[in-house]
Scaffold this motif. Structure first.
Motif, PDB file in Angstrom:
ATOM      1  N   SER A  49       0.849  -1.184   0.000  1.00 22.93           N
ATOM      2  CA  SER A  49       0.000   0.000   0.000  1.00 22.93           C
ATOM      3  C   SER A  49       0.891   1.242   0.000  1.00 22.93           C
ATOM      4  O   SER A  49       1.516   1.562   1.005  1.00 22.93           O
ATOM      5  CB  SER A  49      -0.920   0.007   1.221  1.00 22.93           C
ATOM      6  N   CYS A  50       0.963   1.929  -1.131  1.00 23.24           N
ATOM      7  CA  CYS A  50       1.954   2.993  -1.319  1.00 23.24           C
ATOM      8  C   CYS A  50       1.356   4.199  -2.026  1.00 23.24           C
ATOM      9  O   CYS A  50       0.334   4.109  -2.687  1.00 23.24           O
ATOM     10  CB  CYS A  50       3.134   2.482  -2.156  1.00 23.24           C
ATOM     11  N   VAL A  51       2.027   5.343  -1.880  1.00 23.90           N
ATOM     12  CA  VAL A  51       1.671   6.552  -2.594  1.00 23.90           C
ATOM     13  C   VAL A  51       2.961   7.310  -2.909  1.00 23.90           C
ATOM     14  O   VAL A  51       3.926   7.272  -2.143  1.00 23.90           O
ATOM     15  CB  VAL A  51       0.708   7.436  -1.766  1.00 23.90           C
ATOM     16  N   THR A  52       2.997   7.978  -4.051  1.00 25.29           N
ATOM     17  CA  THR A  52       4.153   8.785  -4.421  1.00 25.29           C
ATOM     18  C   THR A  52       4.075  10.139  -3.725  1.00 25.29           C
ATOM     19  O   THR A  52       3.032  10.786  -3.724  1.00 25.29           O
ATOM     20  CB  THR A  52       4.218   8.981  -5.941  1.00 25.29           C
ATOM     21  N   VAL A  53       5.206  10.557  -3.121  1.00 23.26           N
ATOM     22  CA  VAL A  53       5.303  11.834  -2.420  1.00 23.26           C
ATOM     23  C   VAL A  53       6.283  12.724  -3.168  1.00 23.26           C
ATOM     24  O   VAL A  53       7.366  12.281  -3.563  1.00 23.26           O
ATOM     25  CB  VAL A  53       5.775  11.640  -0.964  1.00 23.26           C
ATOM     26  N   ALA A  54       5.913  13.986  -3.369  1.00 22.95           N
ATOM     27  CA  ALA A  54       6.789  14.958  -4.012  1.00 22.95           C
ATOM     28  C   ALA A  54       7.133  16.057  -3.022  1.00 22.95           C
ATOM     29  O   ALA A  54       6.264  16.550  -2.303  1.00 22.95           O
ATOM     30  CB  ALA A  54       6.119  15.546  -5.249  1.00 22.95           C
ATOM     31  N   THR A  55       8.412  16.424  -2.962  1.00 30.31           N
ATOM     32  CA  THR A  55       8.834  17.557  -2.154  1.00 30.31           C
ATOM     33  C   THR A  55       9.339  18.654  -3.077  1.00 30.31           C
ATOM     34  O   THR A  55       9.624  18.420  -4.254  1.00 30.31           O
ATOM     35  CB  THR A  55       9.949  17.174  -1.163  1.00 30.31           C
ATOM     36  N   GLY A  56       9.456  19.861  -2.548  1.00 35.59           N
ATOM     37  CA  GLY A  56       9.934  20.985  -3.338  1.00 35.59           C
ATOM     38  C   GLY A  56      10.668  21.977  -2.462  1.00 35.59           C
ATOM     39  O   GLY A  56      10.922  21.730  -1.274  1.00 35.59           O
ATOM     40  N   ALA A  57      10.975  23.124  -3.033  1.00 36.87           N
ATOM     41  CA  ALA A  57      11.734  24.143  -2.311  1.00 36.87           C
ATOM     42  C   ALA A  57      10.982  24.649  -1.089  1.00 36.87           C
ATOM     43  O   ALA A  57      11.596  25.099  -0.117  1.00 36.87           O
ATOM     44  CB  ALA A  57      12.056  25.297  -3.255  1.00 36.87           C
ATOM     45  N   ASP A  58       9.641  24.576  -1.111  1.00 41.88           N
ATOM     46  CA  ASP A  58       8.843  25.083   0.010  1.00 41.88           C
ATOM     47  C   ASP A  58       8.548  24.019   1.065  1.00 41.88           C
ATOM     48  O   ASP A  58       7.894  24.315   2.072  1.00 41.88           O
ATOM     49  CB  ASP A  58       7.523  25.653  -0.511  1.00 41.88           C
ATOM     50  N   THR A  59       8.993  22.779   0.854  1.00 42.94           N
ATOM     51  CA  THR A  59       8.746  21.729   1.829  1.00 42.94           C
ATOM     52  C   THR A  59       9.661  21.895   3.033  1.00 42.94           C
ATOM     53  O   THR A  59      10.878  22.053   2.885  1.00 42.94           O
ATOM     54  CB  THR A  59       8.979  20.338   1.207  1.00 42.94           C
ATOM     55  N   SER A  60       9.094  21.875   4.233  1.00 43.36           N
ATOM     56  CA  SER A  60       9.887  21.902   5.464  1.00 43.36           C
ATOM     57  C   SER A  60      10.202  20.472   5.871  1.00 43.36           C
ATOM     58  O   SER A  60       9.295  19.649   6.017  1.00 43.36           O
ATOM     59  CB  SER A  60       9.117  22.615   6.574  1.00 43.36           C
ATOM     60  N   ILE A  61      11.498  20.182   6.056  1.00 42.95           N
ATOM     61  CA  ILE A  61      11.959  18.822   6.354  1.00 42.95           C
ATOM     62  C   ILE A  61      12.626  18.812   7.717  1.00 42.95           C
ATOM     63  O   ILE A  61      13.458  19.676   8.023  1.00 42.95           O
ATOM     64  CB  ILE A  61      12.921  18.320   5.259  1.00 42.95           C
ATOM     65  N   PHE A  62      12.258  17.812   8.538  1.00 47.34           N
ATOM     66  CA  PHE A  62      12.752  17.731   9.912  1.00 47.34           C
ATOM     67  C   PHE A  62      13.323  16.337  10.176  1.00 47.34           C
ATOM     68  O   PHE A  62      12.864  15.340   9.606  1.00 47.34           O
ATOM     69  CB  PHE A  62      11.628  18.021  10.905  1.00 47.34           C
ATOM     70  N   ASN A  63      14.327  16.283  11.092  1.00 53.07           N
ATOM     71  CA  ASN A  63      14.907  14.998  11.446  1.00 53.07           C
ATOM     72  C   ASN A  63      14.221  14.421  12.680  1.00 53.07           C
ATOM     73  O   ASN A  63      13.217  14.963  13.157  1.00 53.07           O
ATOM     74  CB  ASN A  63      16.422  15.132  11.647  1.00 53.07           C
ATOM     75  N   ASP A  64      14.771  13.328  13.205  1.00 55.32           N
ATOM     76  CA  ASP A  64      14.110  12.633  14.312  1.00 55.32           C
ATOM     77  C   ASP A  64      14.187  13.403  15.617  1.00 55.32           C
ATOM     78  O   ASP A  64      13.539  13.033  16.601  1.00 55.32           O
ATOM     79  CB  ASP A  64      14.686  11.231  14.484  1.00 55.32           C
ATOM     80  N   GLU A  65      14.972  14.498  15.668  1.00 57.60           N
ATOM     81  CA  GLU A  65      15.020  15.345  16.849  1.00 57.60           C
ATOM     82  C   GLU A  65      14.132  16.578  16.699  1.00 57.60           C
ATOM     83  O   GLU A  65      14.101  17.441  17.576  1.00 57.60           O
ATOM     84  CB  GLU A  65      16.462  15.781  17.130  1.00 57.60           C
ATOM     85  N   GLY A  66      13.432  16.673  15.559  1.00 59.65           N
ATOM     86  CA  GLY A  66      12.547  17.806  15.330  1.00 59.65           C
ATOM     87  C   GLY A  66      13.248  19.047  14.835  1.00 59.65           C
ATOM     88  O   GLY A  66      12.676  20.137  14.873  1.00 59.65           O
ATOM     89  N   LEU A  67      14.466  18.888  14.341  1.00 61.51           N
ATOM     90  CA  LEU A  67      15.243  20.006  13.824  1.00 61.51           C
ATOM     91  C   LEU A  67      15.283  19.963  12.304  1.00 61.51           C
ATOM     92  O   LEU A  67      15.170  18.886  11.697  1.00 61.51           O
ATOM     93  CB  LEU A  67      16.672  19.969  14.386  1.00 61.51           C
ATOM     94  N   GLY A  68      15.454  21.121  11.678  1.00 62.76           N
ATOM     95  CA  GLY A  68      15.464  21.188  10.234  1.00 62.76           C
ATOM     96  C   GLY A  68      16.605  20.407   9.621  1.00 62.76           C
ATOM     97  O   GLY A  68      17.713  20.348  10.163  1.00 62.76           O
ATOM     98  N   THR A  69      16.323  19.772   8.483  1.00 61.50           N
ATOM     99  CA  THR A  69      17.342  18.997   7.781  1.00 61.50           C
ATOM    100  C   THR A  69      17.090  19.083   6.282  1.00 61.50           C
ATOM    101  O   THR A  69      16.209  19.829   5.835  1.00 61.50           O
ATOM    102  CB  THR A  69      17.366  17.531   8.266  1.00 61.50           C
ATOM    103  N   GLU A  70      17.847  18.319   5.484  1.00 63.33           N
ATOM    104  CA  GLU A  70      17.744  18.345   4.028  1.00 63.33           C
ATOM    105  C   GLU A  70      17.167  17.037   3.507  1.00 63.33           C
ATOM    106  O   GLU A  70      17.253  15.989   4.164  1.00 63.33           O
ATOM    107  CB  GLU A  70      19.127  18.586   3.398  1.00 63.33           C
ATOM    108  N   PHE A  71      16.621  17.077   2.294  1.00 64.49           N
ATOM    109  CA  PHE A  71      16.063  15.875   1.679  1.00 64.49           C
ATOM    110  C   PHE A  71      17.135  14.803   1.512  1.00 64.49           C
ATOM    111  O   PHE A  71      16.835  13.599   1.569  1.00 64.49           O
ATOM    112  CB  PHE A  71      15.440  16.215   0.323  1.00 64.49           C
ATOM    113  N   SER A  72      18.380  15.229   1.321  1.00 57.57           N
ATOM    114  CA  SER A  72      19.462  14.271   1.089  1.00 57.57           C
ATOM    115  C   SER A  72      19.687  13.343   2.270  1.00 57.57           C
ATOM    116  O   SER A  72      20.329  12.292   2.121  1.00 57.57           O
ATOM    117  CB  SER A  72      20.762  15.018   0.764  1.00 57.57           C
ATOM    118  N   THR A  73      19.173  13.687   3.455  1.00 57.51           N
ATOM    119  CA  THR A  73      19.327  12.810   4.625  1.00 57.51           C
ATOM    120  C   THR A  73      18.311  11.667   4.620  1.00 57.51           C
ATOM    121  O   THR A  73      18.439  10.734   5.424  1.00 57.51           O
ATOM    122  CB  THR A  73      19.173  13.606   5.929  1.00 57.51           C
TER     123      THR A  73
END
Length: 452
Positions: A226-250
């Motif tokens: 059961s899957c869906v395609t997700v798209a991110t962009g320049a306006d997407t806010s990305i967070f790590n497991d500590e709740g801090l900002g990170t990059e898509f490359s992680t």
């Protein structure tokens, strides 16, 4: 041909199974006959069915099972959109919509959506669960007098708003409370995504795509198909497991993630991420702001009485009833829902903290008047008189107001118009009280006599 798999969406412990079976609109074959290369015209469309709910303070959970969803046309042509047994906690859907199914149906005009629900359970903040009887054996017919079109090769979204706060009528009989269910359910049909509430989906990363960059396949934990395609962009806010900002490359295959965003359907069904939380540590809290925001933090008292400090991040997103906003929308006394991570404390005496990925500022609840329609009724002004226990008043119906004609005995809801309103009808009216003491109504619920 692009074929998207099914996906299951859930918030916290609530799981909603989605069954998405997208068939190709056409196919081609090779051969010496040129006619064999002609692509057939599609005869089916896709309907996405979503559930949402309005807030209520009476209960901490409102659980039910959705067992069927059927589209019915003027000629009584029936298309089964969903047949299963999917549990929902409506109170987890106050600020989000959740997908039940994306299903393929015959193109055509449909005038009725038939839902079948079961096992309605009301869980109060204190005391034992309550099990109100469901009318019509759990069947709810949602009628649209004009109908809606499913076009060949197109996808439309149908949002079902099961307003539990208005569906459950509580009356006192002696020292006991009586709970009755009436189907106050609204339908919004949209042919280009869902513009209002956000979608929230949890799962694991099955694949990261090179093209388009910043996209990946999100699959459910329990049902990996059961899957869906997700798209991110320049306006997407990305967070790590500590709740801090990170990059898509992680992001890595196998990561647990939460995606909050909106669906688009042209040309394919894609969840466009507004917030991406990596690591499976995200949680949600609801509460009331008790200190004004200062130095990127403020204090809330949660619904269970816990004091919690909200830390705002540079990447934090903010939404209210009108859509995306800024931190300025957070004011003393605001009711909010915060999505984020509660980091571990270095010392037990340290305050509880949540690092916010997204803050939803909830709208004030509408005022309610209940009574009987009286003269004058003015079709030009879209107004009527209302006799209530507190005296007579006037109601002006907003042009975009929802008018629901509820036949509780047959569990039927018809989307009505002002011309359906008449003297002596019993109504519940929701809106704001104007300076002239009239109510400006954005919703009118009419209890109509049982149809034969």
């Amino acid at each position: 041909m692009n074929t998207f798999k099914t996906f299951k969406a859930h918030r916290l412990s609530v799981a909603l199974v989605a069954s998405l079976v997208l068939a190709a609109c056409g196919s081609s074959s090779s051969g010496s006959d040129p006619a064999a290369d002609t692509t057939p015209q599609p005869t089916t469309g896709i309907v996405g069915l979503f559930f949402t709910d309005a807030p209520t303070d009476y209960f901490k959970e409102i659980n039910l099972d959705v067992t069927q969803a059927i589209l019915i046309g003027d000629d009584n042509n029936q298309q089964v959109l969903f047949d299963g047994n999917e549990p929902i906690d409506l109170l987890n859907l106050e600020n989000y919509n959740e997908p039940i199914i994306f299903g393929e149906v015959d193109a055509g005009t449909y005038t009725k959506i038939r839902l079948v629900i079961d096992n309605l359970e009301l869980v109060p903040h204190e005391g034992d669960p309550i099990y109100p009887k469901l009318p019509a054996n759990g069947k709810i017919d949602l009628l649209d007098q004009d109908g809606f079109d499913v076009l060949p090769g197109r996808t439309i979204m149908v949002e079902i708003d099961m307003d539990a706060n208005k569906s459950i009528k509580i009356t006192q009989t002696g020292n006991a409370m009586k709970y009755n269910f009436r189907p106050v359910v609204k339908v919004q049909v949209i042919d280009a995504g869902l513009p209002d509430k956000l979608a929230r989906v949890e799962g694991s990363v099955a694949e990261i795509y090179d093209d388009p960059a910043g996209s990946f396949l999100l699959c459910d934990i329990d049902t990996p198909e059961s899957c869906v395609t997700v798209a991110t962009g320049a306006d997407t806010s990305i967070f790590n497991d500590e709740g801090l900002g990170t990059e898509f490359s992680t992001l890595a295959v196998g990561d647990m993630v939460v995606v909050i965003g909106r669906y688009s359907t042209d040309p394919d069904i894609v969840l466009n991420a507004i917030v991406l939380e990596i690591g499976g540590t995200a949680s949600q809290i609801q509460g009331n702001v008790v200190t004004a925001p200062a130095d990127s933090q403020f204090l809330v008292i949660t619904v269970n009485g816990r004091d919690l400090t909200v830390e705002l991040q540079p990447e934090t997103k903010y939404f209210n009833a009108d859509g995306e906003t800024t931190a300025d929308a957070i004011m003393l006394g605001s009711d909010i829902e915060v999505e984020g991570v509660e980091p571990p404390k270095a010392d037990e005496a340290d305050p509880d903290v949540i690092r916010a990925a997204l803050v939803l500022v909830e709208a004030d609840e509408d005022a309610q008047l209940s009574g009987t329609i009286i003269e004058p009724i003015d079709a030009d002004e879209m107004s009527f008189g209302l006799s209530t226990d507190g005296g007579d008043t006037c109601v002006r119906v907003n042009a975009d107001a929802d008018i629901l004609l509820v036949d509780a005995a047959n569990s039927t809801v018809t989307m009505g118009v002002f011309a359906d309103l008449a003297v002596d009808q019993s109504v519940d009216v929701f809106g704001t009280i104007a300076e002239d003491s009239c109510m400006d109504a954005n919703e009118v619920i009419v209890e109509v006599p049982a149809a034969p």
